[in-house]
Write a protein that holds these residues in place. Sequence first.
Motif, PDB file in Angstrom:
ATOM      1  N   GLU A 110       0.832  -1.206   0.000  1.00 31.10           N
ATOM      2  CA  GLU A 110       0.000   0.000   0.000  1.00 31.10           C
ATOM      3  C   GLU A 110       0.866   1.255   0.000  1.00 31.10           C
ATOM      4  N   ALA A 111       1.965   1.221   0.744  1.00 31.25           N
ATOM      5  CA  ALA A 111       2.878   2.363   0.784  1.00 31.25           C
ATOM      6  C   ALA A 111       3.521   2.607  -0.573  1.00 31.25           C
ATOM      7  N   VAL A 112       3.819   1.527  -1.282  1.00 32.54           N
ATOM      8  CA  VAL A 112       4.400   1.634  -2.617  1.00 32.54           C
ATOM      9  C   VAL A 112       3.427   2.331  -3.570  1.00 32.54           C
ATOM     10  N   LEU A 113       2.181   1.894  -3.558  1.00 35.33           N
ATOM     11  CA  LEU A 113       1.182   2.491  -4.441  1.00 35.33           C
ATOM     12  C   LEU A 113       0.993   3.972  -4.126  1.00 35.33           C
ATOM     13  N   GLU A 114       0.966   4.286  -2.833  1.00 38.71           N
ATOM     14  CA  GLU A 114       0.798   5.679  -2.420  1.00 38.71           C
ATOM     15  C   GLU A 114       1.984   6.531  -2.873  1.00 38.71           C
ATOM     16  N   ALA A 115       3.195   5.995  -2.723  1.00 39.06           N
ATOM     17  CA  ALA A 115       4.394   6.742  -3.112  1.00 39.06           C
ATOM     18  C   ALA A 115       4.425   7.007  -4.615  1.00 39.06           C
ATOM     19  N   LEU A 116       3.894   6.071  -5.385  1.00 36.73           N
ATOM     20  CA  LEU A 116       3.873   6.224  -6.835  1.00 36.73           C
ATOM     21  C   LEU A 116       2.686   7.053  -7.321  1.00 36.73           C
ATOM     22  N   GLY A 117       1.719   7.267  -6.432  1.00 39.34           N
ATOM     23  CA  GLY A 117       0.536   8.032  -6.806  1.00 39.34           C
ATOM     24  C   GLY A 117      -0.403   7.271  -7.726  1.00 39.34           C
ATOM     25  N   VAL A 118      -0.464   5.940  -7.530  1.00 33.25           N
ATOM     26  CA  VAL A 118      -1.335   5.102  -8.359  1.00 33.25           C
ATOM     27  C   VAL A 118      -2.202   4.224  -7.461  1.00 33.25           C
ATOM     28  N   LYS A 119      -3.203   3.607  -8.070  1.00 27.53           N
ATOM     29  CA  LYS A 119      -4.057   2.659  -7.362  1.00 27.53           C
ATOM     30  C   LYS A 119      -3.857   1.272  -7.957  1.00 27.53           C
ATOM     31  N   LEU A 120      -4.256   0.248  -7.205  1.00 31.92           N
ATOM     32  CA  LEU A 120      -4.087  -1.121  -7.674  1.00 31.92           C
ATOM     33  C   LEU A 120      -4.777  -1.340  -9.017  1.00 31.92           C
ATOM     34  N   GLU A 121      -5.952  -0.740  -9.179  1.00 31.08           N
ATOM     35  CA  GLU A 121      -6.687  -0.929 -10.427  1.00 31.08           C
ATOM     36  C   GLU A 121      -6.028  -0.234 -11.624  1.00 31.08           C
ATOM     37  N   ASP A 122      -4.972   0.549 -11.379  1.00 33.18           N
ATOM     38  CA  ASP A 122      -4.239   1.178 -12.471  1.00 33.18           C
ATOM     39  C   ASP A 122      -3.255   0.224 -13.146  1.00 33.18           C
ATOM     40  N   ARG A 123      -3.002  -0.925 -12.518  1.00 34.65           N
ATOM     41  CA  ARG A 123      -2.027  -1.858 -13.102  1.00 34.65           C
ATOM     42  C   ARG A 123      -2.528  -2.383 -14.445  1.00 34.65           C
ATOM     43  N   MET A 124      -1.590  -2.713 -15.302  1.00 38.21           N
ATOM     44  CA  MET A 124      -1.922  -3.218 -16.630  1.00 38.21           C
ATOM     45  C   MET A 124      -2.600  -4.578 -16.528  1.00 38.21           C
ATOM     46  N   ARG A 125      -3.457  -4.855 -17.469  1.00 36.66           N
ATOM     47  CA  ARG A 125      -4.140  -6.140 -17.503  1.00 36.66           C
ATOM     48  C   ARG A 125      -3.207  -7.189 -18.109  1.00 36.66           C
ATOM     49  N   PRO A 126      -3.009  -8.335 -17.433  1.00 31.37           N
ATOM     50  CA  PRO A 126      -2.100  -9.351 -17.974  1.00 31.37           C
ATOM     51  C   PRO A 126      -2.675 -10.042 -19.204  1.00 31.37           C
ATOM     52  N   LYS A 127      -1.771 -10.459 -20.073  1.00 28.26           N
ATOM     53  CA  LYS A 127      -2.185 -11.129 -21.306  1.00 28.26           C
ATOM     54  C   LYS A 127      -1.283 -12.336 -21.554  1.00 28.26           C
ATOM     55  N   ILE A 128      -1.893 -13.498 -21.779  1.00 28.85           N
ATOM     56  CA  ILE A 128      -1.129 -14.694 -22.126  1.00 28.85           C
ATOM     57  C   ILE A 128      -0.791 -14.637 -23.613  1.00 28.85           C
ATOM     58  N   LEU A 129       0.496 -14.626 -23.920  1.00 28.05           N
ATOM     59  CA  LEU A 129       0.941 -14.569 -25.310  1.00 28.05           C
ATOM     60  C   LEU A 129       1.105 -15.965 -25.910  1.00 28.05           C
ATOM     61  N   SER A 130       1.487 -16.917 -25.050  1.00 31.84           N
ATOM     62  CA  SER A 130       1.702 -18.278 -25.528  1.00 31.84           C
ATOM     63  C   SER A 130       1.506 -19.253 -24.379  1.00 31.84           C
ATOM     64  N   SER A 131       0.894 -20.408 -24.682  1.00 33.64           N
ATOM     65  CA  SER A 131       0.696 -21.461 -23.695  1.00 33.64           C
ATOM     66  C   SER A 131       0.729 -22.792 -24.429  1.00 33.64           C
ATOM     67  N   GLN A 132       1.745 -23.614 -24.155  1.00 33.36           N
ATOM     68  CA  GLN A 132       1.913 -24.840 -24.927  1.00 33.36           C
ATOM     69  C   GLN A 132       2.521 -25.952 -24.091  1.00 33.36           C
ATOM     70  N   ILE A 133       2.158 -27.195 -24.433  1.00 31.79           N
ATOM     71  CA  ILE A 133       2.719 -28.380 -23.780  1.00 31.79           C
ATOM     72  C   ILE A 133       3.400 -29.237 -24.837  1.00 31.79           C
ATOM     73  N   ILE A 134       4.631 -29.636 -24.554  1.00 34.49           N
ATOM     74  CA  ILE A 134       5.373 -30.554 -25.417  1.00 34.49           C
ATOM     75  C   ILE A 134       5.500 -31.875 -24.665  1.00 34.49           C
ATOM     76  N   HIS A 135       5.027 -32.937 -25.254  1.00 33.91           N
ATOM     77  CA  HIS A 135       5.021 -34.235 -24.589  1.00 33.91           C
ATOM     78  C   HIS A 135       6.330 -34.998 -24.817  1.00 33.91           C
ATOM     79  N   LYS A 136       6.801 -35.644 -23.759  1.00 35.79           N
ATOM     80  CA  LYS A 136       7.974 -36.523 -23.816  1.00 35.79           C
ATOM     81  C   LYS A 136       9.150 -35.861 -24.541  1.00 35.79           C
ATOM     82  N   VAL A 137       9.728 -34.908 -23.874  1.00 33.01           N
ATOM     83  CA  VAL A 137      10.820 -34.121 -24.460  1.00 33.01           C
ATOM     84  C   VAL A 137      11.996 -35.017 -24.853  1.00 33.01           C
TER      85      VAL A 137
END
Length: 207
Positions: free
Chosen positions: A89-116
Amino acid sequence: MVELRAYVYLDRLQPQFAAYIGANARGYIPIPGMAAVLVEIAPGVLINQVTDAAVKAANVQPGLMVVERHFGVLEFHSQAQAEVKHAGEAVLEALGVKLEDRMRPKILSSQIIHKVNPYHAQMVNVSRLCSMLLPGMDLYIMEVQPAGYITFAANEAEKTSQVTLVDCRSFGAVGRLYLGGKRSDVEQAAGAAEAAIASLAEKESES
C-alpha cells in the motif's frame, strides 16, 4: 508519469519458487511460506522510489531489484502477510497510483510438449535458472505480458501438482515460465497457471 505495469501479491511462496528467487536474486533470500509482492513499473529508474517506500513502511526484505532501460522490478517478502500488504500500500501511495491502475495481464503463448527429446532437454537446460528438465518429461511453456505476472502463474502452478520449476523469467519485455514433469502433473499445473492469469485479468476488467 509512472506506469504500473504489474502488481502481484503472493500469499505463500512455494518451495521451488522461493528457491528460485534465492538462487537468482542479490537481495535478502526468502524461505517457503513467506508472503511477497512483486511490482513492475516504467520508467525503470523509479523502482528505487518503490524500494524506499516499501522498506521504510514495514518490516519487509527486498529480494530482487532490477533496473532496466524501460522497466523496473522489485520483489519484497516477509513472514507476516500484514507487513507485506502494508508495504504494498505504501508503494502504491508513493507512486501516486491505485491497484486498479495496473496493466491487464495477457497470455501470449501457452503450450505443452510431450515426452521431451534428450537433445531438446539439454538445450533447455543450458540457460535454465531453476531445476533440470529431464528427457522424457512433458514440458509446459507460458509467455505473459507484462513480465511480472509470470511469478503469480509459477507460484500458483506449484501449489497444484508435483511439477518441476525449470525456468522463470520475471522481468523484461515478456515473462516466461517453463515447467516439467509427468503428463498429468504438467497438464494440471498448466491449467492452474492459465487460471491464475485469467483471474487477474478478470479483476482488472471488472475494475
